[in-house]
Design a protein around this motif. Structure first.
Motif, mmCIF file in Angstrom:
data_model
loop_
_atom_site.group_PDB
_atom_site.id
_atom_site.type_symbol
_atom_site.label_atom_id
_atom_site.label_comp_id
_atom_site.label_asym_id
_atom_site.label_seq_id
_atom_site.Cartn_x
_atom_site.Cartn_y
_atom_site.Cartn_z
ATOM 1 N N LEU A 61 -27.040 25.869 -3.438
ATOM 2 C CA LEU A 61 -25.692 26.420 -3.349
ATOM 3 C C LEU A 61 -25.241 26.991 -4.686
ATOM 4 O O LEU A 61 -25.525 26.426 -5.751
ATOM 5 N N SER A 62 -24.524 28.089 -4.636
ATOM 6 C CA SER A 62 -23.912 28.640 -5.845
ATOM 7 C C SER A 62 -22.794 27.710 -6.308
ATOM 8 O O SER A 62 -22.331 26.837 -5.562
ATOM 9 N N LEU A 63 -22.350 27.879 -7.540
ATOM 10 C CA LEU A 63 -21.272 27.032 -8.062
ATOM 11 C C LEU A 63 -19.995 27.154 -7.232
ATOM 12 O O LEU A 63 -19.380 26.122 -6.902
ATOM 13 N N PRO A 64 -19.542 28.380 -6.874
ATOM 14 C CA PRO A 64 -18.345 28.456 -6.029
ATOM 15 C C PRO A 64 -18.526 27.780 -4.674
ATOM 16 O O PRO A 64 -17.586 27.177 -4.147
ATOM 17 N N MET A 65 -19.723 27.870 -4.093
ATOM 18 C CA MET A 65 -19.958 27.225 -2.800
ATOM 19 C C MET A 65 -19.951 25.698 -2.950
ATOM 20 O O MET A 65 -19.451 24.979 -2.072
ATOM 21 N N GLN A 66 -20.494 25.187 -4.051
ATOM 22 C CA GLN A 66 -20.415 23.747 -4.296
ATOM 23 C C GLN A 66 -18.951 23.314 -4.424
ATOM 24 O O GLN A 66 -18.554 22.259 -3.928
ATOM 25 N N ARG A 67 -18.151 24.127 -5.093
ATOM 26 C CA ARG A 67 -16.726 23.821 -5.218
ATOM 27 C C ARG A 67 -16.055 23.791 -3.855
ATOM 28 O O ARG A 67 -15.294 22.863 -3.534
ATOM 29 N N ASP A 68 -16.334 24.793 -3.018
ATOM 30 C CA ASP A 68 -15.732 24.837 -1.682
ATOM 31 C C ASP A 68 -16.115 23.615 -0.861
ATOM 32 O O ASP A 68 -15.292 23.053 -0.133
ATOM 33 N N CYS A 69 -17.359 23.213 -0.972
ATOM 34 C CA CYS A 69 -17.839 22.039 -0.241
ATOM 35 C C CYS A 69 -17.115 20.780 -0.704
ATOM 36 O O CYS A 69 -16.699 19.947 0.116
ATOM 37 N N LEU A 70 -16.961 20.615 -2.012
ATOM 38 C CA LEU A 70 -16.302 19.430 -2.553
ATOM 39 C C LEU A 70 -14.837 19.357 -2.145
ATOM 40 O O LEU A 70 -14.323 18.284 -1.796
ATOM 41 N N ILE A 71 -14.141 20.495 -2.198
ATOM 42 C CA ILE A 71 -12.725 20.505 -1.812
ATOM 43 C C ILE A 71 -12.578 20.165 -0.340
ATOM 44 O O ILE A 71 -11.700 19.386 0.065
ATOM 45 N N HIS A 72 -13.427 20.737 0.500
ATOM 46 C CA HIS A 72 -13.402 20.465 1.930
ATOM 47 C C HIS A 72 -13.673 18.979 2.186
ATOM 48 O O HIS A 72 -12.997 18.338 3.012
ATOM 49 N N PRO A 670 -5.281 32.489 -7.841
ATOM 50 C CA PRO A 670 -6.025 33.334 -6.901
ATOM 51 C C PRO A 670 -7.271 33.958 -7.490
ATOM 52 O O PRO A 670 -8.192 34.286 -6.762
ATOM 53 N N CYS A 671 -7.307 34.116 -8.826
ATOM 54 C CA CYS A 671 -8.483 34.741 -9.416
ATOM 55 C C CYS A 671 -9.723 33.887 -9.196
ATOM 56 O O CYS A 671 -10.823 34.404 -9.044
ATOM 57 N N LEU A 672 -9.559 32.556 -9.165
ATOM 58 C CA LEU A 672 -10.706 31.687 -8.915
ATOM 59 C C LEU A 672 -11.134 31.743 -7.459
ATOM 60 O O LEU A 672 -12.308 31.566 -7.136
ATOM 61 N N ASP A 673 -10.190 31.988 -6.563
ATOM 62 C CA ASP A 673 -10.551 32.168 -5.161
ATOM 63 C C ASP A 673 -11.374 33.432 -4.960
ATOM 64 O O ASP A 673 -12.109 33.547 -3.983
ATOM 65 N N LEU A 674 -11.238 34.387 -5.862
ATOM 66 C CA LEU A 674 -12.028 35.612 -5.770
ATOM 67 C C LEU A 674 -13.505 35.363 -6.065
ATOM 68 O O LEU A 674 -14.326 36.253 -5.872
ATOM 69 N N LEU A 675 -13.832 34.174 -6.533
ATOM 70 C CA LEU A 675 -15.235 33.813 -6.725
ATOM 71 C C LEU A 675 -15.837 33.190 -5.471
ATOM 72 O O LEU A 675 -17.047 33.013 -5.383
ATOM 73 N N SER A 676 -14.993 32.854 -4.509
ATOM 74 C CA SER A 676 -15.462 32.143 -3.326
ATOM 75 C C SER A 676 -16.230 33.060 -2.391
ATOM 76 O O SER A 676 -15.946 34.256 -2.277
ATOM 77 N N GLU A 677 -17.193 32.458 -1.698
ATOM 78 C CA GLU A 677 -17.983 33.214 -0.725
ATOM 79 C C GLU A 677 -17.171 33.561 0.521
ATOM 80 O O GLU A 677 -17.580 34.407 1.306
ATOM 81 N N VAL A 678 -16.046 32.886 0.725
ATOM 82 C CA VAL A 678 -15.256 33.124 1.934
ATOM 83 C C VAL A 678 -13.939 33.824 1.611
ATOM 84 O O VAL A 678 -12.989 33.758 2.384
ATOM 85 N N SER A 679 -13.870 34.499 0.494
ATOM 86 C CA SER A 679 -12.687 35.293 0.158
ATOM 87 C C SER A 679 -12.866 36.716 0.690
ATOM 88 O O SER A 679 -13.951 37.281 0.590
ATOM 89 N N PRO A 680 -11.828 37.327 1.293
ATOM 90 C CA PRO A 680 -11.953 38.698 1.822
ATOM 91 C C PRO A 680 -12.384 39.710 0.767
ATOM 92 O O PRO A 680 -13.111 40.641 1.062
ATOM 93 N N VAL A 681 -11.894 39.537 -0.457
ATOM 94 C CA VAL A 681 -12.351 40.337 -1.594
ATOM 95 C C VAL A 681 -12.866 39.366 -2.642
ATOM 96 O O VAL A 681 -12.233 38.360 -2.924
ATOM 97 N N LYS A 682 -14.022 39.636 -3.212
ATOM 98 C CA LYS A 682 -14.571 38.715 -4.202
ATOM 99 C C LYS A 682 -15.090 39.490 -5.410
ATOM 100 O O LYS A 682 -15.318 40.708 -5.349
ATOM 101 N N ILE A 683 -15.241 38.758 -6.510
ATOM 102 C CA ILE A 683 -15.775 39.341 -7.741
ATOM 103 C C ILE A 683 -17.280 39.163 -7.744
ATOM 104 O O ILE A 683 -17.787 38.051 -7.607
ATOM 105 N N LYS A 684 -17.992 40.258 -7.883
ATOM 106 C CA LYS A 684 -19.446 40.218 -7.940
ATOM 107 C C LYS A 684 -19.913 41.157 -9.044
ATOM 108 O O LYS A 684 -19.649 42.362 -8.990
ATOM 109 N N ASP A 685 -20.561 40.607 -10.034
ATOM 110 C CA ASP A 685 -21.041 41.395 -11.178
ATOM 111 C C ASP A 685 -19.910 42.181 -11.834
ATOM 112 O O ASP A 685 -20.096 43.315 -12.291
ATOM 113 N N GLY A 686 -18.726 41.577 -11.884
ATOM 114 C CA GLY A 686 -17.594 42.229 -12.517
ATOM 115 C C GLY A 686 -16.881 43.243 -11.656
ATOM 116 O O GLY A 686 -15.891 43.833 -12.085
#
Length: 711
Positions: A61-72, A670-686
């Motif tokens: 799992l990526s770091l954001p996905m691990q975070r999502d799993c832990l929060i859930h 919200p900027c940290l939510d933009l790293l999540s795999e389940v965000s409608p818009v996300k940050i990827k490679d800047g």
């Protein structure tokens, strides 16, 4: 001596597998009933899946996905916590075994038997802080966007360790050294220091004040950062057990901290002379905010990300409105169904999720609020009208059918408190003209910057265009329209810093019609008109949801109260933040919005108390142990397992929100939510990209053809 620009992050605690579903389901069935066990088995299954993924899938799992799993998992764990107080001594024990994060050999794992859920929750809180520290350390701190993300992540990590020390680091939980109060305090200070140091770097690169004041701010910042690092270092140095533990883990940590303290002390002493006397300081000290609009492409992405985090543009305050989301939100993975069943969708299932629209449609009864006040009769209009408040007497042709245009100012001045409460039941939605935001905004970025810059933010522009089209659809359910408007408002906040678009030959023109007087409209380039109108419609939609509820049921009462509170918050946000800037149609005026808001308290006072509550138990306020904002369940039955789970969810939700709020009264950064795999818009490679993984569920949901309930 040169400063070491490296940052520290910590490893996650590891644990042994444990089966939770079967023993907990058996416990629910024996303590309550088999039917109750069926109502909550989805939560138990998700709880078990989250824990299994934490143990078995972590490396994948990526770091954001691990975070999502832990929060859930933490929310699910909070829901089942009351069950652990019911485990008898002769029941099969549930053993949670956790290892010290700073012991690489994983020796001396400490089990906690029977009622050891506090160890489990403490370990999860520790790992949430650890994963945020790793997210921060993994950011590219050579860019403005990377530094901003790292600052926010380090602050959240520090907050999690502060909570660990406040609520979990005690003699019962402190089975391993990393969970002691000393280590919690140390890690809170360390990550607060690293966040402050990155903000200091931003300050050193920013020249938005006079030279003397800039030097003054830098001197104060160096002293503050030095003090945090010094306290962190001395916390470890003054405890022999902690010092020995860290030396066995990684000696470079202590060397790093010592060099950092030495360097910062020298800089702070050198800059002390730059501190201005009180009489020479400006009244307002501006904080580090964002880079200028004329910077390069990387900085443009940073501007848009920071736009959503600014206290001036935040969509809404942190609020305890869980019941609306638990039933109606398309983006909440936890749901209460009509029969009281609790559904928990897997943490890695992207939203939106199906709503329980049956609750909304079935709650249309004779006891709804619209019936309490009576339906609003058709107003008969006369062919003579004092028009536009100019004193002109206007006669309309006899063959012109009513209704005729009315003067809103006269209408408002003549409204009584009782008649306005009737109008609340029919607060109409504002209408707007279609607009291609994508084309105008993309052309602006190409003209102002370059084609490559436009490509970097294309995902955001595509999502903006899609959400604006979605909010115009009349065939969507009320909950789906509400969620669409909330998402659209968030992304409007992102693009707000680029307005006004003076460099664009073709800026977008927002056209909105008056909700009360449909022929009146406003056409502007002003984005505040767009935001104000969205806020108005959010208030209207939430009011409609409240008015559709059956107040004879516990579910209906809670839902109506939360929906009305939501409506009040959206309109209050409109009044304080956008109304004066919008200068649009009169329905957005402070006077009109004030008159509506004042009626919400009167409206809620007419809510009847459900008979089931009066007969079974008195009103019970369920206060969160973690959140200073109290959540009132209004009706609570301690013999109902779903009520127990709901109370636990409220506590878990409140704690996560409070930890992530960065000390400000706003929602999760919200900027940290933009790293999540389940965000409608996300940050990827800047870059800001639309999340392709959401297209399939979005399409599936649209194909369900959810129809808006007729009110």
């Amino acid at each position: 001596m040169n400063n070491d620009d490296g940052v520290l992050s910590i490893p996650l605690k590891k644990t042994d597998p444990v089966e939770l579903y079967l023993p907990l389901r058996k416990l629910v069935a024996s303590k309550y009933s088999e039917s109750d066990a069926q109502k909550v088995e989805s939560v138990l299954e998700t709880l078990n899946k989250c824990r299994r993924d934490m143990v078995e899938r972590r490396a994948d799992l990526s770091l954001p996905m691990q975070r999502d799993c832990l929060i859930h998992y933490f929310k699910c764990l909070s829901m089942v916590e009351p069950l652990f107080t019911s485990i008898s001594s002769d029941a099969d024990p549930i053993l949670f075994v956790w290892y010290d994060a700073f012991n690489p050999d994983h020796q001396d794992g400490v089990p906690s038997q029977l009622k050891g859920i506090q160890l489990e929750k403490a370990a999860v809180v520790f790992n949430l802080g650890a994963i945020y520290s790793q997210i921060a350390a993994s950011c590219d701190r050579t860019t403005a966007l990377g530094r901003h993300l790292a600052i926010e992540a380090f602050k959240v990590a520090a907050n999690f360790f502060r909570k660990l020390g406040q609520f979990f680091a005690n003699d019962v939980v402190s089975a391993t050294l990393d969970l002691t109060l000393l280590f919690a305090d140390f890690l809170h200070l360390l990550f607060s220091a690293q966040a402050s140091e990155l903000e200091l770097h931003e300050l050193l690169n920013k020249n938005d004040a006079s030279y003397a004041f800039q030097q003054h701010r830098c001197a104060l910042a160096f002293i503050s950062v030095y003090e945090l690092h010094r306290r962190a270092y001395e916390t470890i140095r003054n405890d022999s057990a902690a010092w020995k533990h860290f030396r066995s883990f990684d000696r470079t940590w202590l060397t790093h901290l010592k060099k950092k303290v030495t360097f910062l002390y020298a800089e702070a002493r050198q800059r002390e002379s730059s501190i201005l006397p009180q009489s020479e300081r400006p009244h307002v000290c501006s904080r580090v905010d964002s880079c200028a609009l004329d910077h390069d492409a990387e900085c443009v992405t940073e501007i848009l990300v920071r736009g959503i985090c600014s206290t001036k543009t935040q969509p809404f305050e942190i609020q305890i409105r869980m019941y609306v989301d638990l039933i109606l939100s398309e983006y909440n993975p936890f749901k209460i169904m009509k029969d009281g069943k609790l559904v928990a969708y897997p943490w890695d299932m992207p939203p939106p999720y199906p709503t329980d629209s049956a609750i909304l449609s079935s709650s249309m009864s004779s006891s709804s609020l619209s019936d309490i006040h009576g339906s609003l009769p058709l107003k008969k209009t006369e062919p003579l009208n004092l028009y536009e408040s100019f004193g002109n007497l206007v006669a309309y042709p006899w063959d012109m059918p009513p209704p005729y245009p009315i003067d809103l100012a006269i209408l408002l001045s003549s409204l009584s408190s009782s008649s306005l409460s009737d109008i609340l039941g029919f607060l109409p939605l504002k209408k707007t003209e279609p607009l291609n935001l994508y084309e105008s905004l993309r052309s602006y970025f190409v003209l102002k910057y370059s084609e490559s810059v436009a490509n970097r933010v294309e995902g955001l522009l595509q999502m903006l265009h899609k959400l604006r089209n979605e909010m115009l659809r009349d065939d969507l359910s009320l909950p789906l329209r509400r969620d669409c408007l909330i998402l659209y408002l968030k992304y409007l906040c992102m693009i707000e810093p680029v307005f006004p678009m003076n460099a664009s030959p073709n800026p977008p023109i927002f056209v909105w019609y008056n909700a009360i007087i449909p022929h009146q409209h406003s056409s502007q380039h002003n984005i505040h008109l767009e935001k104000a109108s969205v806020l108005f419609n959010l208030g209207s939609l939430c009011t409609r949801i409240a008015l559709s509820c059956d107040l004879t049921t516990i579910h209906g009462l809670r839902l109506a109260m939360d929906a009305l509170n939501d409506a009040s918050r959206w309109l209050t946000r409109l009044r304080y933040c956008e109304s004066r800037l919008a200068s649009g149609t009169t329905d957005l005026s402070e006077h009109y919005i004030n008159m509506i808001i004042r009626q919400f308290a009167r409206l809620k006072s007419k809510f009847p108390c459900p008979q089931s509550v009066e007969s079974s138990s008195p009103r019970y306020r369920a206060y969160s142990a973690y959140d200073p904002v109290k959540y009132e369940l209004l009706a609570y039955d301690p013999s109902d397992v779903t009520e127990q789970f709901l109370l636990g969810y409220c506590k878990g939700y409140s704690m996560v929100q409070e930890v992530c709020e960065r000390g400000l009264p706003w929602e999760t950064p919200p900027c940290l939510d933009l790293l999540s795999e389940v965000s409608p818009v996300k940050i990827k490679d800047g870059n800001l990209v639309a999340n392709a993984t959401l297209e399939a569920p979005n399409s599936a949901l649209e194909n369900m053809s959810l129809q808006e309930t007729t009110l």
